[in-house]
Design a protein around this motif. Structure first.
Motif, PDB file in Angstrom:
ATOM      1  N   ILE A   9       0.808  -1.223   0.000  1.00 13.46           N
ATOM      2  CA  ILE A   9       0.000   0.000   0.000  1.00 13.46           C
ATOM      3  C   ILE A   9       0.848   1.283   0.000  1.00 13.46           C
ATOM      4  O   ILE A   9       0.304   2.390   0.003  1.00 13.46           O
ATOM      5  CB  ILE A   9      -1.015   0.029   1.162  1.00 13.46           C
ATOM      6  CG1 ILE A   9      -0.335   0.124   2.522  1.00 13.46           C
ATOM      7  CG2 ILE A   9      -1.947  -1.174   1.080  1.00 13.46           C
ATOM      8  CD1 ILE A   9      -1.303   0.341   3.701  1.00 13.46           C
ATOM      9  N   LYS A  10       2.147   1.135  -0.034  1.00 15.86           N
ATOM     10  CA  LYS A  10       3.054   2.279   0.057  1.00 15.86           C
ATOM     11  C   LYS A  10       2.834   3.324  -1.042  1.00 15.86           C
ATOM     12  O   LYS A  10       2.911   4.527  -0.774  1.00 15.86           O
ATOM     13  CB  LYS A  10       4.497   1.782   0.015  1.00 15.86           C
ATOM     14  CG  LYS A  10       5.521   2.835   0.276  1.00 15.86           C
ATOM     15  CD  LYS A  10       6.905   2.214   0.320  1.00 15.86           C
ATOM     16  CE  LYS A  10       7.915   3.201   0.838  1.00 15.86           C
ATOM     17  NZ  LYS A  10       9.218   2.581   1.028  1.00 15.86           N
ATOM     18  N   ALA A  11       2.539   2.901  -2.253  1.00 13.67           N
ATOM     19  CA  ALA A  11       2.339   3.853  -3.356  1.00 13.67           C
ATOM     20  C   ALA A  11       1.140   4.766  -3.107  1.00 13.67           C
ATOM     21  O   ALA A  11       1.058   5.858  -3.648  1.00 13.67           O
ATOM     22  CB  ALA A  11       2.173   3.108  -4.677  1.00 13.67           C
ATOM     23  N   TRP A  12       0.210   4.316  -2.279  1.00 12.71           N
ATOM     24  CA  TRP A  12      -0.947   5.136  -1.905  1.00 12.71           C
ATOM     25  C   TRP A  12      -0.730   5.761  -0.524  1.00 12.71           C
ATOM     26  O   TRP A  12      -0.719   6.976  -0.376  1.00 12.71           O
ATOM     27  CB  TRP A  12      -2.214   4.273  -1.908  1.00 12.71           C
ATOM     28  CG  TRP A  12      -3.337   4.824  -1.094  1.00 12.71           C
ATOM     29  CD1 TRP A  12      -4.015   5.987  -1.325  1.00 12.71           C
ATOM     30  CD2 TRP A  12      -3.880   4.265   0.107  1.00 12.71           C
ATOM     31  NE1 TRP A  12      -4.970   6.183  -0.339  1.00 12.71           N
ATOM     32  CE2 TRP A  12      -4.903   5.125   0.556  1.00 12.71           C
ATOM     33  CE3 TRP A  12      -3.618   3.120   0.843  1.00 12.71           C
ATOM     34  CZ2 TRP A  12      -5.647   4.876   1.692  1.00 12.71           C
ATOM     35  CZ3 TRP A  12      -4.367   2.874   1.971  1.00 12.71           C
ATOM     36  CH2 TRP A  12      -5.366   3.747   2.383  1.00 12.71           C
ATOM     37  N   ALA A  13      -0.559   4.937   0.499  1.00 15.70           N
ATOM     38  CA  ALA A  13      -0.525   5.406   1.880  1.00 15.70           C
ATOM     39  C   ALA A  13       0.777   6.108   2.251  1.00 15.70           C
ATOM     40  O   ALA A  13       0.833   6.799   3.261  1.00 15.70           O
ATOM     41  CB  ALA A  13      -0.776   4.242   2.832  1.00 15.70           C
ATOM     42  N   GLY A  14       1.776   5.967   1.439  1.00 12.02           N
ATOM     43  CA  GLY A  14       3.049   6.626   1.704  1.00 12.02           C
ATOM     44  C   GLY A  14       3.068   8.085   1.278  1.00 12.02           C
ATOM     45  O   GLY A  14       4.040   8.788   1.524  1.00 12.02           O
ATOM     46  N   LEU A  15       2.005   8.526   0.660  1.00 13.82           N
ATOM     47  CA  LEU A  15       1.916   9.920   0.218  1.00 13.82           C
ATOM     48  C   LEU A  15       1.181  10.761   1.258  1.00 13.82           C
ATOM     49  O   LEU A  15       0.254  10.266   1.914  1.00 13.82           O
ATOM     50  CB  LEU A  15       1.175  10.002  -1.116  1.00 13.82           C
ATOM     51  CG  LEU A  15       1.818   9.243  -2.273  1.00 13.82           C
ATOM     52  CD1 LEU A  15       0.935   9.312  -3.509  1.00 13.82           C
ATOM     53  CD2 LEU A  15       3.197   9.815  -2.582  1.00 13.82           C
ATOM     54  N   PRO A  16       1.545  12.032   1.398  1.00 11.81           N
ATOM     55  CA  PRO A  16       0.891  12.854   2.414  1.00 11.81           C
ATOM     56  C   PRO A  16      -0.579  13.162   2.128  1.00 11.81           C
ATOM     57  O   PRO A  16      -1.293  13.602   3.018  1.00 11.81           O
ATOM     58  CB  PRO A  16       1.724  14.140   2.436  1.00 11.81           C
ATOM     59  CG  PRO A  16       2.486  14.162   1.174  1.00 11.81           C
ATOM     60  CD  PRO A  16       2.629  12.738   0.724  1.00 11.81           C
ATOM     61  N   THR A  17      -1.038  12.889   0.936  1.00 15.29           N
ATOM     62  CA  THR A  17      -2.429  13.182   0.579  1.00 15.29           C
ATOM     63  C   THR A  17      -3.297  11.932   0.483  1.00 15.29           C
ATOM     64  O   THR A  17      -4.427  12.009   0.007  1.00 15.29           O
ATOM     65  CB  THR A  17      -2.492  13.917  -0.776  1.00 15.29           C
ATOM     66  OG1 THR A  17      -1.915  13.074  -1.779  1.00 15.29           O
ATOM     67  CG2 THR A  17      -1.760  15.247  -0.728  1.00 15.29           C
ATOM     68  N   TRP A  18      -2.822  10.795   0.955  1.00 13.90           N
ATOM     69  CA  TRP A  18      -3.505   9.515   0.754  1.00 13.90           C
ATOM     70  C   TRP A  18      -4.970   9.529   1.150  1.00 13.90           C
ATOM     71  O   TRP A  18      -5.779   8.817   0.577  1.00 13.90           O
ATOM     72  CB  TRP A  18      -2.785   8.383   1.498  1.00 13.90           C
ATOM     73  CG  TRP A  18      -2.753   8.512   2.991  1.00 13.90           C
ATOM     74  CD1 TRP A  18      -1.766   9.072   3.735  1.00 13.90           C
ATOM     75  CD2 TRP A  18      -3.738   8.068   3.929  1.00 13.90           C
ATOM     76  NE1 TRP A  18      -2.069   9.007   5.072  1.00 13.90           N
ATOM     77  CE2 TRP A  18      -3.292   8.399   5.210  1.00 13.90           C
ATOM     78  CE3 TRP A  18      -4.971   7.419   3.805  1.00 13.90           C
ATOM     79  CZ2 TRP A  18      -4.001   8.111   6.370  1.00 13.90           C
ATOM     80  CZ3 TRP A  18      -5.694   7.133   4.955  1.00 13.90           C
ATOM     81  CH2 TRP A  18      -5.208   7.475   6.213  1.00 13.90           C
ATOM     82  N   TYR A  19      -5.350  10.333   2.098  1.00 12.22           N
ATOM     83  CA  TYR A  19      -6.700  10.320   2.662  1.00 12.22           C
ATOM     84  C   TYR A  19      -7.678  11.286   1.988  1.00 12.22           C
ATOM     85  O   TYR A  19      -8.850  11.334   2.343  1.00 12.22           O
ATOM     86  CB  TYR A  19      -6.632  10.664   4.151  1.00 12.22           C
ATOM     87  CG  TYR A  19      -5.995  12.011   4.398  1.00 12.22           C
ATOM     88  CD1 TYR A  19      -6.773  13.159   4.442  1.00 12.22           C
ATOM     89  CD2 TYR A  19      -4.622  12.135   4.538  1.00 12.22           C
ATOM     90  CE1 TYR A  19      -6.195  14.398   4.629  1.00 12.22           C
ATOM     91  CE2 TYR A  19      -4.041  13.366   4.734  1.00 12.22           C
ATOM     92  CZ  TYR A  19      -4.823  14.497   4.782  1.00 12.22           C
ATOM     93  OH  TYR A  19      -4.244  15.731   4.954  1.00 12.22           O
ATOM     94  N   THR A  20      -7.219  12.060   1.007  1.00 14.31           N
ATOM     95  CA  THR A  20      -8.085  13.079   0.420  1.00 14.31           C
ATOM     96  C   THR A  20      -9.077  12.465  -0.572  1.00 14.31           C
ATOM     97  O   THR A  20      -8.953  11.313  -0.967  1.00 14.31           O
ATOM     98  CB  THR A  20      -7.273  14.172  -0.312  1.00 14.31           C
ATOM     99  OG1 THR A  20      -6.759  13.647  -1.538  1.00 14.31           O
ATOM    100  CG2 THR A  20      -6.149  14.706   0.556  1.00 14.31           C
ATOM    101  N   THR A  21     -10.038  13.293  -0.970  1.00 14.49           N
ATOM    102  CA  THR A  21     -11.029  12.864  -1.960  1.00 14.49           C
ATOM    103  C   THR A  21     -10.584  13.222  -3.371  1.00 14.49           C
ATOM    104  O   THR A  21     -11.359  13.060  -4.308  1.00 14.49           O
ATOM    105  CB  THR A  21     -12.401  13.515  -1.676  1.00 14.49           C
ATOM    106  OG1 THR A  21     -12.244  14.938  -1.692  1.00 14.49           O
ATOM    107  CG2 THR A  21     -12.949  13.066  -0.338  1.00 14.49           C
ATOM    108  N   HIS A  22      -9.354  13.651  -3.508  1.00 10.82           N
ATOM    109  CA  HIS A  22      -8.830  13.969  -4.840  1.00 10.82           C
ATOM    110  C   HIS A  22      -8.868  12.706  -5.698  1.00 10.82           C
ATOM    111  O   HIS A  22      -8.535  11.613  -5.219  1.00 10.82           O
ATOM    112  CB  HIS A  22      -7.406  14.501  -4.735  1.00 10.82           C
ATOM    113  CG  HIS A  22      -6.903  15.072  -6.017  1.00 10.82           C
ATOM    114  ND1 HIS A  22      -6.448  14.290  -7.047  1.00 10.82           N
ATOM    115  CD2 HIS A  22      -6.818  16.354  -6.435  1.00 10.82           C
ATOM    116  CE1 HIS A  22      -6.081  15.059  -8.057  1.00 10.82           C
ATOM    117  NE2 HIS A  22      -6.297  16.320  -7.710  1.00 10.82           N
TER     118      HIS A  22
END
Length: 91
Positions: A9-22
């Motif tokens: 999941i690092k490619a998603w959750a490793g980013l600072p914006t992982w939780y946004t609705t973007h």
């Protein structure tokens, strides 16, 4: 298993914006779930998923908010992941 989930999941959750609705963050979440199911199957320990996601949140200095904020986000995405995994198991 938690370490493997963490890496997948690092490619998603490793980013600072992982939780946004973007749309890009939503696409990365979908891709992460697809990769998780492809590599580990849908019978994943949801607590291991939650712990892996929490590690990403805690290790990301760019995350906005405090641990209380993270708990809500982690719970929200754990439920989303569990819903997807349950659906995949039932197929």
């Amino acid at each position: 298993m938690e370490d493997k989930i963490y890496e997948i999941i690092k490619a998603w959750a490793g980013l600072p914006t992982w939780y946004t609705t973007h749309p890009l963050d939503q696409e990365r979440f979908s891709k992460a779930m697809h990769n998780l199911i492809s590599e580990l199957g849908a019978d994943i320990d949801i607590e291991a998923f939650e712990n892996a996601l929490r590690r990403h949140a805690e290790n990301n200095p760019m995350m906005i908010g405090d641990p209380i904020h993270w708990d809500d986000l982690i719970a929200k995405f754990t439920i989303k992941a569990e819903t997807i995994l349950t659906y995949e198991l039932a197929r």
